[in-house]
Design an enzyme around this catalytic site. Structure first.
Site, PDB file in Angstrom:
ATOM      1  N   LYS A  48     -21.753  61.966  42.762  1.00 53.67           N
ATOM      2  CA  LYS A  48     -20.941  62.691  43.740  1.00 53.67           C
ATOM      3  C   LYS A  48     -21.454  62.371  45.136  1.00 53.67           C
ATOM      4  O   LYS A  48     -22.432  61.652  45.313  1.00 53.67           O
ATOM      5  CB  LYS A  48     -21.007  64.202  43.472  1.00 53.67           C
ATOM      6  N   ASP A  49     -20.844  62.955  46.116  1.00 47.34           N
ATOM      7  CA  ASP A  49     -21.183  62.639  47.493  1.00 47.34           C
ATOM      8  C   ASP A  49     -22.373  63.452  48.007  1.00 47.34           C
ATOM      9  O   ASP A  49     -22.451  63.742  49.185  1.00 47.34           O
ATOM     10  CB  ASP A  49     -19.948  62.879  48.372  1.00 47.34           C
TER      11      ASP A  49
END
Length: 170
Positions: A48-49
């Site tokens: 994920k970011d």
């Protein structure tokens, strides 16, 4: 989303089983692992970011002085992916440098002091930012509190700063 929910449910069930199994026992050897995270769960979050990961220390990265299996490899992998790893603890007994030295030894890897966030550092930062006129403090706490306060220019009485004097007074 269903895969992450299923993985999280499985992880929580594993934690609960292992906690129940060890809650009433005393262990003479290394502390048992309560939970280990599968690489698929870890890579899900890492993909994920998220740029930073906060690790609690005792019970997550190590237990007493025993490294949690997979901790070093997980941290090294995250760092190799350009992720920032910070280590947080509610313990005030060690300042940032002492905490770095312990974690580097336990994990067998080099870490930086700026990755360490013990509660004594957080308290000293709060005082510096919100009460810059504080120049002297009565410390009811451990050596880490005294060390971090002295680093921001606060004179400490009590606590570890007074240890030798208290012993002399009887």
């Amino acid at each position: 989303m269903k895969t992450a929910t299923t993985a999280a449910t499985t992880l929580l069930a594993s934690i609960n089983r292992n906690l129940a199994a060890i809650s009433s026992h005393s262990f003479p050897g290394p502390a048992p692992t309560i939970c280990s995270t599968s690489s698929s769960v870890a890579s899900h979050f890492a993909s994920k970011d998220y740029q930073s990961f906060l690790f609690d220390c005792d019970g997550v990265v190590y237990r007493v002085s025993d490294k949690i299996p997979g901790a070093t490899e997980s941290i090294q992998w995250l760092q190799s992916q350009g992720k920032r790893c910070l280590f947080v603890t509610n313990s005030s007994g060690r300042d940032r440098e002492s905490m770095r030295a312990k974690l580097s030894t336990v994990l067998g890897m080099e870490l930086e002091t700026d990755q360490m966030v013990p509660s004594c550092f957080t308290a000293a930062s709060f005082i510096k930012d919100n009460h810059p006129n504080v120049k002297k403090a009565l410390v009811i706490g451990d050596a880490g509190v005294v060390s971090e306060l002295e680093k921001i220019g606060v004179e400490c009485i009590g606590g570890a700063a007074d240890h030798g004097k208290n012993a002399a007074r009887g």
